[in-house]
Motif scaffolding. Sequence first.
Motif, PDB file in Angstrom:
ATOM      1  N   ASN A   3       0.805  -1.219   0.000  1.00  0.00           N
ATOM      2  CA  ASN A   3       0.000   0.000   0.000  1.00  0.00           C
ATOM      3  C   ASN A   3       0.841   1.273   0.000  1.00  0.00           C
ATOM      4  O   ASN A   3       0.502   2.244  -0.677  1.00  0.00           O
ATOM      5  N   ASP A   6       2.157   1.781  -3.426  1.00  0.00           N
ATOM      6  CA  ASP A   6       1.021   2.108  -4.301  1.00  0.00           C
ATOM      7  C   ASP A   6       0.591   3.557  -4.100  1.00  0.00           C
ATOM      8  O   ASP A   6       0.293   4.268  -5.068  1.00  0.00           O
ATOM      9  N   ALA A  32      -4.194   4.968  -6.398  1.00  0.00           N
ATOM     10  CA  ALA A  32      -3.398   3.910  -5.767  1.00  0.00           C
ATOM     11  C   ALA A  32      -4.193   2.626  -5.566  1.00  0.00           C
ATOM     12  O   ALA A  32      -3.611   1.566  -5.315  1.00  0.00           O
TER      13      ALA A  32
END
Length: 189
Positions: A3, A6, A32
């Motif tokens: 994450n 991203d 994202a």
Amino acid sequence: MGNRDDLLAGAKRCLYEKGYARTTARDISAAAGTSLASIGYHFGSMEKLLNTALIEASREWGEGLSEALSTAADRDAAPLARFETAWTRIIELFATHRPLWVATFEAIAQLDHAEEVRRYFSDGMQEARLGLAALIQDIEETDEAATGIGTLYQALLTGVMAQWLIDPDRAPSGRELTAGLKAIIERAQ
């Protein structure tokens, strides 16, 4: 990618697509593919994420600039020819990264409120001064003249990029910058 990565990639994409001032947390989380909460978890705030993305994108541009200038440099060419080649390459690179420069100028307007970004740009400016002197004029970074010459190149870089953002149809080319420098040199003698 996790994450955090991203989010960083999404924030950089948003900088290029929407700019610094118009990017929202929702834009970044959508780009994202993550939740809004992940921004706070990984970066503390949307501002910190956006600043981190801007710093990383600027660093990548600087690396691209260094590579473009080092591959274009003909160490045996006359100084004015090297100057023209360098500025032609810088302007070409700008054209492919114009959205980043828009975001950068937007961020510069916010520097009084973003100390981390101010520090990055301040440190980066000194590094860029010395790097530009080395790449364009083949001057060692330890040379006394490197800071002065690099400072002139950094001022020229910022000014040229501003002109390309404001009026690309009348912005200077590498050839025009070289003609101007040559005229200055001739008048100074």
